[in-house]
Enzyme design. Structure first.
Site, PDB file in Angstrom:
ATOM      1  N   CYS A  22      96.702  74.640   4.835  1.00  0.00           N
ATOM      2  CA  CYS A  22      96.272  74.104   3.543  1.00  0.00           C
ATOM      3  C   CYS A  22      95.171  74.984   2.980  1.00  0.00           C
ATOM      4  CB  CYS A  22      95.750  72.675   3.742  1.00  0.00           C
ATOM      5  SG  CYS A  22      95.156  71.927   2.219  1.00  0.00           S
ATOM      6  N   LEU A  23      95.288  75.345   1.690  1.00  0.00           N
ATOM      7  CA  LEU A  23      94.267  76.203   1.078  1.00  0.00           C
ATOM      8  C   LEU A  23      92.900  75.535   1.045  1.00  0.00           C
ATOM      9  CD1 LEU A  23      96.320  77.707  -1.888  1.00  0.00           C
ATOM     10  CD2 LEU A  23      95.537  78.897   0.167  1.00  0.00           C
TER      11      LEU A  23
ATOM     12  N   GLN B 290      93.246  69.958  -5.944  1.00  0.00           N
ATOM     13  CA  GLN B 290      92.600  71.009  -5.154  1.00  0.00           C
ATOM     14  C   GLN B 290      91.723  71.913  -6.014  1.00  0.00           C
ATOM     15  OE1 GLN B 290      96.457  72.230  -3.081  1.00  0.00           O
ATOM     16  NE2 GLN B 290      94.918  72.694  -1.538  1.00  0.00           N
TER      17      GLN B 290
ATOM     18  N   HIS C  51     103.535  67.826   1.458  1.00  0.00           N
ATOM     19  CA  HIS C  51     102.130  68.219   1.572  1.00  0.00           C
ATOM     20  C   HIS C  51     101.422  68.124   0.209  1.00  0.00           C
ATOM     21  CE1 HIS C  51      98.893  70.873   3.402  1.00  0.00           C
ATOM     22  NE2 HIS C  51      98.627  70.973   2.114  1.00  0.00           N
ATOM     23  N   GLU C  52     102.066  68.664  -0.833  1.00  0.00           N
ATOM     24  CA  GLU C  52     101.428  68.677  -2.162  1.00  0.00           C
ATOM     25  C   GLU C  52     101.350  67.269  -2.759  1.00  0.00           C
ATOM     26  OE1 GLU C  52      99.892  71.287  -2.710  1.00  0.00           O
ATOM     27  OE2 GLU C  52     101.009  72.681  -1.452  1.00  0.00           O
TER      28      GLU C  52
ATOM     29  N   GLY D 254     101.789  76.802  -2.327  1.00  0.00           N
ATOM     30  CA  GLY D 254     101.698  75.724  -3.296  1.00  0.00           C
ATOM     31  C   GLY D 254     100.256  75.305  -3.517  1.00  0.00           C
TER      32      GLY D 254
ATOM     33  N   HIS E   6      98.445  65.478  -1.482  1.00  0.00           N
ATOM     34  CA  HIS E   6      97.200  65.845  -2.179  1.00  0.00           C
ATOM     35  C   HIS E   6      96.990  64.966  -3.413  1.00  0.00           C
ATOM     36  CE1 HIS E   6      95.412  69.225  -0.133  1.00  0.00           C
ATOM     37  NE2 HIS E   6      96.534  69.929  -0.144  1.00  0.00           N
TER      38      HIS E   6
HETATM   39 NI    NI Z   1      97.004  71.623   0.966  1.00  0.00          NI
END
Ligand code: NI
Length: 175
Positions: free
Chosen positions: A97-98, A51, A139-140, A46, A143
């Protein structure tokens, strides 16, 4: 199609709040498509708009990517202005997490959640998820509120992360 740059910790933009999506127009559709392309060349499931430096409240995900032989596009979903309306239970499991590449830690999340939002045409949707899917939603959506998974760690784990992070940064500077 060009890929977007994924902002990395400790970029201050990752701590900002997103604004609700108001215009569902061509610009937004293009941004969504670019985010999917960016997701497909990364190692994530995701990606939230902040981000990639876009402070609008939406995220994309594709559960087709979690299989052993990933099928990008098989389960692609975007949710605009998402909101958690129901939660149930809890589960501690590993999360990444990216924006914090290479870091994985166990995080406590609700086991099941229901999310309300809009699809890319602006139609209201309600999506329920459990386990990994529920974790991804939480999680998203974090963000979108400028919250990183680090905020969910114990002080001890966060301190260990910060120490490692500083050390790696120093080593990178010496090279
Ligand atoms: Ni993340």
């Amino acid at each position: 199609m060009s890929y977007l740059e994924i902002l990395k910790y400790p970029d201050a933009q990752l701590l900002e709040h997103s604004q609700p999506v108001v215009n569902i127009d061509g610009v937004l559709q293009h941004q969504i498509d670019q985010m999917f392309e960016t997701l497909y060349v990364s190692q994530g499931l995701g990606l939230a708009a902040p981000q990639v430096g876009c402070l609008q409240s939406f995220f994309v995900y594709d559960l087709g990517l979690q299989e052993e032989k990933p099928k990008p596009g098989a389960g692609r979903v975007v949710i605009l202005n998402p909101e958690i309306v129901e939660t149930e239970g809890e589960e501690i499991a590993e999360e990444g997490c990216l924006s914090i590449p290479g870091y994985f830690e166990r995080v406590n999340r609700a086991y099941r959640v229901q999310v309300k939002g809009l699809d890319r045409e602006g139609k209201e949707v309600r999506i329920e998820g459990e386990g990994l899917t529920a974790r991804l939603f939480q999680h998203e959506i974090d963000h979108l509120n400028g919250v990183l998974m680090l905020s969910h760690l114990s002080r001890l784990k966060r301190d260990i992360f910060l120490r490692k992070f500083k050390k790696q940064k120093k080593q990178a500077e010496l090279k």
